[in-house]
Design a protein around this motif. Structure first.
Motif, PDB file in Angstrom:
ATOM      1  N   GLU A  66       0.814  -1.208   0.000  1.00 38.85           N
ATOM      2  CA  GLU A  66       0.000   0.000   0.000  1.00 38.85           C
ATOM      3  C   GLU A  66       0.851   1.262   0.000  1.00 38.85           C
ATOM      4  O   GLU A  66       0.348   2.348  -0.327  1.00 38.85           O
ATOM      5  CB  GLU A  66      -0.932   0.015   1.216  1.00 38.85           C
ATOM      6  CG  GLU A  66      -2.119  -0.923   1.111  1.00 38.85           C
ATOM      7  CD  GLU A  66      -1.732  -2.389   1.255  1.00 38.85           C
ATOM      8  OE1 GLU A  66      -2.534  -3.253   0.882  1.00 38.85           O
ATOM      9  OE2 GLU A  66      -0.628  -2.670   1.761  1.00 38.85           O
ATOM     10  N   LEU A  67       2.118   1.143   0.356  1.00 39.49           N
ATOM     11  CA  LEU A  67       3.006   2.305   0.411  1.00 39.49           C
ATOM     12  C   LEU A  67       3.759   2.530  -0.896  1.00 39.49           C
ATOM     13  O   LEU A  67       4.486   3.521  -1.015  1.00 39.49           O
ATOM     14  CB  LEU A  67       4.019   2.128   1.552  1.00 39.49           C
ATOM     15  CG  LEU A  67       3.426   2.177   2.969  1.00 39.49           C
ATOM     16  CD1 LEU A  67       4.446   1.709   3.991  1.00 39.49           C
ATOM     17  CD2 LEU A  67       2.957   3.585   3.298  1.00 39.49           C
ATOM     18  N   THR A  68       3.578   1.653  -1.851  1.00 39.15           N
ATOM     19  CA  THR A  68       4.271   1.782  -3.141  1.00 39.15           C
ATOM     20  C   THR A  68       3.938   3.120  -3.793  1.00 39.15           C
ATOM     21  O   THR A  68       2.773   3.498  -3.911  1.00 39.15           O
ATOM     22  CB  THR A  68       3.863   0.643  -4.095  1.00 39.15           C
ATOM     23  OG1 THR A  68       4.178  -0.612  -3.485  1.00 39.15           O
ATOM     24  CG2 THR A  68       4.602   0.769  -5.421  1.00 39.15           C
ATOM     25  N   GLN A  70       4.561   6.059  -2.618  1.00 42.49           N
ATOM     26  CA  GLN A  70       4.284   7.129  -1.662  1.00 42.49           C
ATOM     27  C   GLN A  70       5.513   7.561  -0.878  1.00 42.49           C
ATOM     28  O   GLN A  70       5.385   8.282   0.118  1.00 42.49           O
ATOM     29  CB  GLN A  70       3.203   6.672  -0.666  1.00 42.49           C
ATOM     30  CG  GLN A  70       1.873   6.294  -1.300  1.00 42.49           C
ATOM     31  CD  GLN A  70       0.762   6.265  -0.283  1.00 42.49           C
ATOM     32  OE1 GLN A  70       0.216   7.290   0.101  1.00 42.49           O
ATOM     33  NE2 GLN A  70       0.442   5.060   0.191  1.00 42.49           N
ATOM     34  N   ARG A  72       8.023   9.740  -1.245  1.00 44.14           N
ATOM     35  CA  ARG A  72       8.310  11.155  -1.016  1.00 44.14           C
ATOM     36  C   ARG A  72       7.288  11.790  -0.075  1.00 44.14           C
ATOM     37  O   ARG A  72       7.640  12.586   0.797  1.00 44.14           O
ATOM     38  CB  ARG A  72       8.325  11.910  -2.347  1.00 44.14           C
ATOM     39  CG  ARG A  72       9.449  11.464  -3.278  1.00 44.14           C
ATOM     40  CD  ARG A  72       9.472  12.256  -4.567  1.00 44.14           C
ATOM     41  NE  ARG A  72       9.747  13.665  -4.336  1.00 44.14           N
ATOM     42  CZ  ARG A  72       9.839  14.568  -5.305  1.00 44.14           C
ATOM     43  NH1 ARG A  72       9.656  14.198  -6.587  1.00 44.14           N
ATOM     44  NH2 ARG A  72      10.101  15.824  -5.022  1.00 44.14           N
ATOM     45  N   ARG A  73       6.036  11.441  -0.241  1.00 41.21           N
ATOM     46  CA  ARG A  73       5.012  12.013   0.636  1.00 41.21           C
ATOM     47  C   ARG A  73       5.189  11.516   2.060  1.00 41.21           C
ATOM     48  O   ARG A  73       5.086  12.302   3.014  1.00 41.21           O
ATOM     49  CB  ARG A  73       3.606  11.668   0.122  1.00 41.21           C
ATOM     50  CG  ARG A  73       2.519  12.225   1.028  1.00 41.21           C
ATOM     51  CD  ARG A  73       1.143  12.167   0.412  1.00 41.21           C
ATOM     52  NE  ARG A  73       0.672  10.815   0.209  1.00 41.21           N
ATOM     53  CZ  ARG A  73      -0.608  10.531  -0.001  1.00 41.21           C
ATOM     54  NH1 ARG A  73      -1.504  11.497  -0.056  1.00 41.21           N
ATOM     55  NH2 ARG A  73      -0.992   9.291  -0.178  1.00 41.21           N
ATOM     56  N   VAL A  74       5.459  10.235   2.214  1.00 41.45           N
ATOM     57  CA  VAL A  74       5.646   9.685   3.555  1.00 41.45           C
ATOM     58  C   VAL A  74       6.847  10.336   4.229  1.00 41.45           C
ATOM     59  O   VAL A  74       6.810  10.664   5.421  1.00 41.45           O
ATOM     60  CB  VAL A  74       5.807   8.156   3.495  1.00 41.45           C
ATOM     61  CG1 VAL A  74       6.231   7.612   4.853  1.00 41.45           C
ATOM     62  CG2 VAL A  74       4.493   7.499   3.065  1.00 41.45           C
ATOM     63  N   TYR A  77       5.815  13.717   5.455  1.00 35.81           N
ATOM     64  CA  TYR A  77       4.970  13.622   6.642  1.00 35.81           C
ATOM     65  C   TYR A  77       5.765  13.191   7.873  1.00 35.81           C
ATOM     66  O   TYR A  77       5.373  13.504   9.010  1.00 35.81           O
ATOM     67  CB  TYR A  77       3.840  12.622   6.410  1.00 35.81           C
ATOM     68  CG  TYR A  77       2.781  13.064   5.423  1.00 35.81           C
ATOM     69  CD1 TYR A  77       2.756  14.361   4.914  1.00 35.81           C
ATOM     70  CD2 TYR A  77       1.798  12.180   4.994  1.00 35.81           C
ATOM     71  CE1 TYR A  77       1.789  14.755   4.016  1.00 35.81           C
ATOM     72  CE2 TYR A  77       0.820  12.573   4.094  1.00 35.81           C
ATOM     73  CZ  TYR A  77       0.825  13.853   3.605  1.00 35.81           C
ATOM     74  OH  TYR A  77      -0.141  14.246   2.719  1.00 35.81           O
ATOM     75  N   ASP A 173      -6.946   9.368  -0.787  1.00 32.51           N
ATOM     76  CA  ASP A 173      -6.471   8.004  -0.966  1.00 32.51           C
ATOM     77  C   ASP A 173      -7.446   6.998  -0.367  1.00 32.51           C
ATOM     78  O   ASP A 173      -8.167   7.311   0.580  1.00 32.51           O
ATOM     79  CB  ASP A 173      -5.101   7.822  -0.305  1.00 32.51           C
ATOM     80  CG  ASP A 173      -4.078   8.820  -0.803  1.00 32.51           C
ATOM     81  OD1 ASP A 173      -4.242  10.016  -0.515  1.00 32.51           O
ATOM     82  OD2 ASP A 173      -3.129   8.402  -1.480  1.00 32.51           O
ATOM     83  N   ARG A 177      -4.537   2.530   1.899  1.00 31.08           N
ATOM     84  CA  ARG A 177      -3.293   3.270   1.644  1.00 31.08           C
ATOM     85  C   ARG A 177      -3.003   4.232   2.794  1.00 31.08           C
ATOM     86  O   ARG A 177      -1.854   4.392   3.213  1.00 31.08           O
ATOM     87  CB  ARG A 177      -3.379   4.025   0.322  1.00 31.08           C
ATOM     88  CG  ARG A 177      -3.170   3.130  -0.895  1.00 31.08           C
ATOM     89  CD  ARG A 177      -3.405   3.876  -2.192  1.00 31.08           C
ATOM     90  NE  ARG A 177      -2.472   4.964  -2.399  1.00 31.08           N
ATOM     91  CZ  ARG A 177      -1.261   4.837  -2.953  1.00 31.08           C
ATOM     92  NH1 ARG A 177      -0.839   3.638  -3.327  1.00 31.08           N
ATOM     93  NH2 ARG A 177      -0.492   5.880  -3.133  1.00 31.08           N
ATOM     94  N   ILE A 181       0.265   4.607   5.517  1.00 30.09           N
ATOM     95  CA  ILE A 181       0.933   5.837   5.940  1.00 30.09           C
ATOM     96  C   ILE A 181       0.879   5.971   7.457  1.00 30.09           C
ATOM     97  O   ILE A 181       1.857   6.338   8.114  1.00 30.09           O
ATOM     98  CB  ILE A 181       0.274   7.065   5.273  1.00 30.09           C
ATOM     99  CG1 ILE A 181       0.433   6.996   3.757  1.00 30.09           C
ATOM    100  CG2 ILE A 181       0.876   8.355   5.819  1.00 30.09           C
ATOM    101  CD1 ILE A 181      -0.279   8.104   3.016  1.00 30.09           C
TER     102      ILE A 181
END
Length: 253
Positions: A66-68, A70, A72-74, A77, A173, A177, A181
């Protein structure tokens, strides 16, 4: 520590790692267990934060699919989560024991309400975006992550419920997903708080070791369970756990 006490702590760690990965509030299992076994509230909190950190990492790994895409965003955050966790540890070590817990049930209750109304609010936000009326919410998301990081660094319980509540409202999302996060951010908070506590706070390392092993196993189990839950069921689990958290916090308070 007697053998049966070690077994109780280990099993509590397994359950906490499982429920933390699915939704959050695993601390509401381990914290009362440690206090009941005779550990002071501060030692229970610090040992719990360090011991459950491997479980949150394990849960995040379990949600890697589910983190595939993501990354840069993770990473973005994670910065306010880490800063908030540092602030939370400072609060724990400097404020009176009951100063912050008085507002915890209110915060968890608000999170539960947000989870319940999240589908309608998300639909409203999407319609405003389509109509060109939706402004950028990036700053608000980062600020709320920071606030939850403060709370998580102080007490950790139900931070997952809070994260899922506002992310579900402000981000588009799918819920699974967002759960991925949430697991990463919870891991960041626990690891940062754990590092601080390890150096400047009272810690029971046997408890840490038992919780670490148990929560790591629980994290993998929780990922297998949580990833199979449809969004409405996952939302229902979040609400039920959140309400249970409020009841336990009020009764123990």
């Amino acid at each position: 520590m007697e053998w049966w006490e070690a077994l109780v702590v280990f099993l509590a760690g397994v359950w906490a790692g499982t429920i933390n990965t699915v939704v959050g509030s695993g601390t509401l299992v381990t914290f009362p267990v440690l206090v009941a076994l005779g550990y002071s509230p501060v030692t229970a909190t610090t040992s719990n934060a360090i011991g459950l950190a491997p479980g949150t990492i394990s849960g995040a790994i379990g949600y890697r699919h589910e983190l595939t895409g993501q990354g840069r965003r993770v990473a973005r955050y994670a910065v306010p989560s880490a800063l908030g966790a540092v602030c939370g540890t400072v609060l724990l070590l400097s404020l009176p024991p009951n100063a912050f817990e008085t507002v915890v049930p209110v915060l968890v209750g608000l999170a539960v309400v947000l989870v319940i109304i999240q589908p309608r609010v998300s639909l409203w936000v999407a319609r405003r975006r389509e109509a060109g009326k939706g402004g950028s919410r990036g700053g608000l998301v980062l600020f709320l992550i920071f606030l939850v990081g403060i709370y998580g660094g102080y007490f950790t319980a139900a931070q997952g419920v809070m994260l899922m509540a506002f992310m579900g409202m402000l981000l588009t999302d799918p819920l699974q997903r967002l759960n991925g996060i949430k697991n990463v951010l919870a891991a960041v908070v626990n690891v940062v708080a754990g590092i601080v506590y390890a150096f400047i706070a009272p810690v029971s390392w046997p408890v840490v070791a038992l919780l670490a092993v148990g929560s790591t196993l629980g994290g993998q189990l929780g990922a297998k369970i949580g990833r199979r839950l449809p969004a409405p069921v996952l939302r229902g689990v979040i609400v039920v756990v959140g309400i249970a958290a409020i009841v336990q916090l009020v009764v123990n308070g």
